[in-house]
Design an enzyme around this catalytic site. Structure first.
Site, PDB file in Angstrom:
ATOM      1  N   ASN A   1      32.920  46.672  40.478  1.00 40.77           N
ATOM      2  CA  ASN A   1      32.605  48.106  40.617  1.00 40.77           C
ATOM      3  C   ASN A   1      32.953  48.926  39.380  1.00 40.77           C
ATOM      4  O   ASN A   1      32.196  49.794  38.969  1.00 40.77           O
ATOM      5  CB  ASN A   1      33.237  48.688  41.877  1.00 40.77           C
ATOM      6  CG  ASN A   1      34.735  48.533  41.915  1.00 40.77           C
ATOM      7  OD1 ASN A   1      35.292  47.620  41.298  1.00 40.77           O
ATOM      8  ND2 ASN A   1      35.397  49.411  42.613  1.00 40.77           N
TER       9      ASN A   1
ATOM     10  N   GLU B   1      51.055  48.468  40.129  1.00 40.98           N
ATOM     11  CA  GLU B   1      50.905  48.359  38.684  1.00 40.98           C
ATOM     12  C   GLU B   1      50.870  49.782  38.124  1.00 40.98           C
ATOM     13  O   GLU B   1      50.784  50.754  38.858  1.00 40.98           O
ATOM     14  CB  GLU B   1      49.641  47.554  38.326  1.00 40.98           C
ATOM     15  CG  GLU B   1      49.763  46.097  38.794  1.00 40.98           C
ATOM     16  CD  GLU B   1      48.765  45.139  38.146  1.00 40.98           C
ATOM     17  OE1 GLU B   1      48.395  45.358  36.985  1.00 40.98           O
ATOM     18  OE2 GLU B   1      48.361  44.172  38.818  1.00 40.98           O
TER      19      GLU B   1
ATOM     20  N   CYS C   1      37.306  51.664  45.071  1.00 42.13           N
ATOM     21  CA  CYS C   1      38.271  51.350  46.126  1.00 42.13           C
ATOM     22  C   CYS C   1      38.936  52.604  46.662  1.00 42.13           C
ATOM     23  O   CYS C   1      39.395  52.630  47.803  1.00 42.13           O
ATOM     24  CB  CYS C   1      39.325  50.401  45.578  1.00 42.13           C
ATOM     25  SG  CYS C   1      40.066  51.027  44.056  1.00 42.13           S
TER      26      CYS C   1
ATOM     27  N   GLU D   1      45.380  44.445  44.247  1.00 42.17           N
ATOM     28  CA  GLU D   1      44.811  45.772  44.476  1.00 42.17           C
ATOM     29  C   GLU D   1      43.541  45.548  45.287  1.00 42.17           C
ATOM     30  O   GLU D   1      42.539  45.059  44.767  1.00 42.17           O
ATOM     31  CB  GLU D   1      44.547  46.472  43.141  1.00 42.17           C
ATOM     32  CG  GLU D   1      45.861  46.681  42.387  1.00 42.17           C
ATOM     33  CD  GLU D   1      45.731  47.282  40.991  1.00 42.17           C
ATOM     34  OE1 GLU D   1      44.609  47.365  40.477  1.00 42.17           O
ATOM     35  OE2 GLU D   1      46.774  47.663  40.438  1.00 42.17           O
TER      36      GLU D   1
HETATM   37  P1  NAD Z   1      35.514  40.189  46.063  1.00 43.51           P
HETATM   38  O1  NAD Z   1      36.841  40.003  46.674  1.00 43.51           O
HETATM   39  O2  NAD Z   1      34.329  39.632  46.723  1.00 43.51           O
HETATM   40  O3  NAD Z   1      35.504  39.605  44.591  1.00 43.51           O
HETATM   41  C1  NAD Z   1      36.438  39.998  43.619  1.00 43.51           C
HETATM   42  C2  NAD Z   1      36.607  38.873  42.614  1.00 43.51           C
HETATM   43  O4  NAD Z   1      37.201  37.762  43.253  1.00 43.51           O
HETATM   44  C3  NAD Z   1      35.300  38.374  42.013  1.00 43.51           C
HETATM   45  O5  NAD Z   1      35.520  38.059  40.651  1.00 43.51           O
HETATM   46  C4  NAD Z   1      35.027  37.128  42.827  1.00 43.51           C
HETATM   47  O6  NAD Z   1      34.227  36.178  42.164  1.00 43.51           O
HETATM   48  C5  NAD Z   1      36.429  36.605  43.020  1.00 43.51           C
HETATM   49  N1  NAD Z   1      36.593  35.713  44.169  1.00 43.51           N
HETATM   50  C6  NAD Z   1      35.921  35.720  45.346  1.00 43.51           C
HETATM   51  N2  NAD Z   1      36.379  34.739  46.155  1.00 43.51           N
HETATM   52  C7  NAD Z   1      37.370  34.097  45.481  1.00 43.51           C
HETATM   53  C8  NAD Z   1      38.211  32.993  45.776  1.00 43.51           C
HETATM   54  N3  NAD Z   1      38.140  32.340  46.937  1.00 43.51           N
HETATM   55  N4  NAD Z   1      39.117  32.601  44.850  1.00 43.51           N
HETATM   56  C9  NAD Z   1      39.206  33.240  43.673  1.00 43.51           C
HETATM   57  N5  NAD Z   1      38.414  34.278  43.321  1.00 43.51           N
HETATM   58  C10 NAD Z   1      37.508  34.709  44.222  1.00 43.51           C
HETATM   59  O7  NAD Z   1      35.366  41.762  45.834  1.00 43.51           O
HETATM   60  P2  NAD Z   1      34.107  42.539  45.219  1.00 43.51           P
HETATM   61  O8  NAD Z   1      33.037  42.598  46.247  1.00 43.51           O
HETATM   62  O9  NAD Z   1      33.802  42.007  43.880  1.00 43.51           O
HETATM   63  O10 NAD Z   1      34.745  43.997  45.008  1.00 43.51           O
HETATM   64  C11 NAD Z   1      34.777  44.980  45.995  1.00 43.51           C
HETATM   65  C12 NAD Z   1      36.156  45.026  46.640  1.00 43.51           C
HETATM   66  O11 NAD Z   1      37.137  45.281  45.654  1.00 43.51           O
HETATM   67  C13 NAD Z   1      36.282  46.142  47.638  1.00 43.51           C
HETATM   68  O12 NAD Z   1      36.971  45.673  48.760  1.00 43.51           O
HETATM   69  C14 NAD Z   1      37.126  47.180  46.903  1.00 43.51           C
HETATM   70  O13 NAD Z   1      37.850  48.044  47.727  1.00 43.51           O
HETATM   71  C15 NAD Z   1      38.024  46.310  46.113  1.00 43.51           C
HETATM   72  N6  NAD Z   1      38.590  47.053  44.987  1.00 43.51           N
HETATM   73  C16 NAD Z   1      39.907  47.396  45.011  1.00 43.51           C
HETATM   74  C17 NAD Z   1      40.454  48.136  43.970  1.00 43.51           C
HETATM   75  C18 NAD Z   1      41.895  48.552  43.965  1.00 43.51           C
HETATM   76  O14 NAD Z   1      42.390  48.918  42.902  1.00 43.51           O
HETATM   77  N7  NAD Z   1      42.600  48.523  45.077  1.00 43.51           N
HETATM   78  C19 NAD Z   1      39.642  48.517  42.903  1.00 43.51           C
HETATM   79  C20 NAD Z   1      38.297  48.148  42.925  1.00 43.51           C
HETATM   80  C21 NAD Z   1      37.781  47.412  43.971  1.00 43.51           C
END
Ligand code: NAD
Length: 501
Positions: free
Chosen positions: A170, A482, A303, A269
């Site tokens: 995102n 962080e 997020c 996060e």
């Molecule tokens: P996601 O969890 O699907 O993927 C995030 C990352 O993790 C990607 O690089 C993905 O390839 C990797 N990943 C997925 N499965 C994995 C596994 N089994 N092992 C290791 N890596 C793996 O999330 P997304 O759809 O890319 O992002 C959206 C989510 O991120 C939303 O839930 C959003 O709230 C959250 N987010 C949180 C913050 C925060 O600071 N709290 C900031 C931005 C986004």
């Protein structure tokens, strides 16, 4: 050399579609694994062909990171690390437009937003952690012993080690640098796994870090997916000393299991289901502008975005109508059109998920004030993953669209009557990332903000960040904080030295 490799990667970008490869031990390298097409969310065209790192390549990246930790980077003094981070910030600024365009191209977000938010924050992240590490000290304690003797206790900061950095799509560059900058500041080496949706800026950052003099192996990039791909290979690798992850709560849970057998630290996060609370005494112009940003920024894919809006009953209708007007004024369009305020969702799959909540809200009896559908935009955009900004009334906290993170440009408005009720409704969630309170009553603002069960509690603003302050969530929203010294705590190990004097 890394620089020749870097320019080779850049020149690939001139052909169509460019090929993106892993960056390991200071060079872009081919993978024996499969490749996938990175699609443009704006119009569905192929943006890049990305080489998936297989287990052997992930292993090479981790070994390269270990060698750099045991070698040049692990031995670099603090002043050298801080100076490098400052050079990186300068070089990102020199290539500002290239980064802005790459970020916008991968995500479909308006170019203006990439220029105003994503790239400046990447620069700021490197400068902030250069300052933080340069100023960091450790308390020492003189311990009184019997017989008038004393002992001196002090702690020395050491790198955590080889850190796996896994980030979402995102705000790809912003979130990547938020982790890479403090990790390098603390003397760690990293293996980065960017999102499969947004591989470009992590590769560009590899070029910049190499040009800035970071030793080979200190920053590596492996492209790929999560399960049975680079993400899983990395988190399960025995050579990884810790995992810093931003993404969904479900993936966080999987990563915890992956590192559990080796008991490695994690910094998470994760997702949010963030509330805004609007009191009747709020400055409504300020509030509506702030709410519109907090619901619709980045097409709702932040997020920290607000998906639940609780409004004190006397101003409920006015706030609902005002926010609906602002939603109606958003302009969906191509990223390079200066009139565009709102891009598409990241992918067709994500749109299907968001749309499923739009349908669910209908089924659960919501009234849709604005939006609710897939727009018809014409001009080739209808192969992209566009969706209408959407607002509902008539839902309650029991309904799934109020409980689950949708991650789209949508929110539900719900009335409340008392301060206690507002706090209770806002806190009635498994998540706990952020909240925003809108009021002109200063005491109430502080009081309610402090009562929120979240990591980030704003009053009369949203997304305003001081990079020295703690960032993170409670509950399903994450583990740890962080930001500033909090980042140093995660990315360091401390050895306490006790000297009997
Ligand atoms: P996601 O969890 O699907 O993927 C995030 C990352 O993790 C990607 O690089 C993905 O390839 C990797 N990943 C997925 N499965 C994995 C596994 N089994 N092992 C290791 N890596 C793996 O999330 P997304 O759809 O890319 O992002 C959206 C989510 O991120 C939303 O839930 C959003 O709230 C959250 N987010 C949180 C913050 C925060 O600071 N709290 C900031 C931005 C986004």
């Amino acid at each position: 050399t890394a620089r020749q490799e870097a320019s080779r990667a850049s020149s690939d970008a001139g052909t169509s579609p460019p090929v993106l490869r892993a960056f390991v031990d200071g060079a872009f390298v081919d993978s024996a694994g499969a490749s996938w097409d990175k699609l443009d969310p704006v119009d569905g065209s192929v943006r890049a062909r990305v080489q998936e790192a297989d287990a052997a390549l992930v292993d090479r990246a981790v070994r390269a990171a270990r060698a750099a930790l045991d070698g040049a980077w692990g031995a670099a003094p603090v002043a050298q690390r801080a100076a490098l981070l400052r050079r990186v910030a300068d070089r990102i600024e020199e290539r500002f437009e290239q980064f802005a365009r790459a970020e916008s191209a991968d995500t479909g977000k308006p170019l203006a937003q990439a220029r105003e938010l994503d790239v400046p924050r990447a620069v700021a992240n490197f400068r902030a952690f250069a300052d933080t590490i340069a100023a960091a000290g450790q308390p020492s304690f003189l311990t009184d012993l019997e017989g008038g003797r004393q002992a001196l206790n002090y702690a020395v900061r050491k790198p955590l080690g080889v850190v796996a950095v896994i980030v979402p799509w995102n705000l790809p560059l912003l979130l990547l640098t938020w982790k890479v900058a403090p990790a390098l500041a603390c003397g760690n080496t990293v293996v980065v796994k960017p999102s499969e949706q947004t591989p470009t800026s992590a590769a560009l950052l590899a070029e910049v870090l190499a040009e800035s003099g970071l030793p080979a192996g200190a920053y590596n990039v492996v492209h790929g997916f999560g399960p049975a791909s680079a993400g899983q290979f990395l988190t399960e690798h025995p050579g990884v000393d810790g995992v810093t992850f931003t993404g969904s709560s479900a993936t966080g849970s999987t990563i915890m299991r992956a590192v559990a057998p080796r008991v490695r630290p994690v910094s998470f996060e994760l997702g949010g289901k963030n509330a805004a609370v609007v009191f009747a005494d709020a400055d409504l112009e300020l509030t509506l502008a702030g709410l519109a940003r907090s619901v619709f920024a980045n097409t709702g894919q932040v997020c920290l975005c607000t998906e639940r809006v609780y409004v004190e009953r006397p101003v409920f209708d006015e706030v609902a109508a005002g926010l609906a007007d602002r939603a109606g004024a958003l302009r969906l369009g191509r990223p390079d059109d200066p009139a565009t305020t709102t891009g598409p969702l990241i992918s067709a799959e994500h749109r299907a998920k968001v749309l499923s909540y739009y349908r669910l809200a209908d089924e659960q009896g919501a009234e849709t004030l604005v939006g609710g559908n897939v727009p018809v935009l014409g001009g080739g955009l209808d192969h992209g993953s566009w969706i209408e900004p959407t607002l509902w009334t008539g839902l309650t906290n029991a309904d799934r669209p109020m409980r689950e993170e949708i991650f789209g440009p949508c929110a539900a408005l719900v009335p409340f009557d008392t301060e206690d009720e507002a706090v209770r409704l806002a806190g009635d969630t498994d998540y706990g990332l952020a909240s925003a309170v809108w009021t002109t009553n200063l005491s109430r603002g502080h009081r309610v903000a402090q009562r929120m069960r979240v990591g980030l509690s704003w009053v009369n603003t949203w997304f305003l960040r001081d990079l020295r302050s703690p960032f993170g969530g409670v509950g399903l929203s994450g583990i740890g904080r962080e930001g500033g010294a909090h980042s140093l705590d995660f990315y360091s190990e401390l050895t306490n030295v006790c000297v009997a004097l």
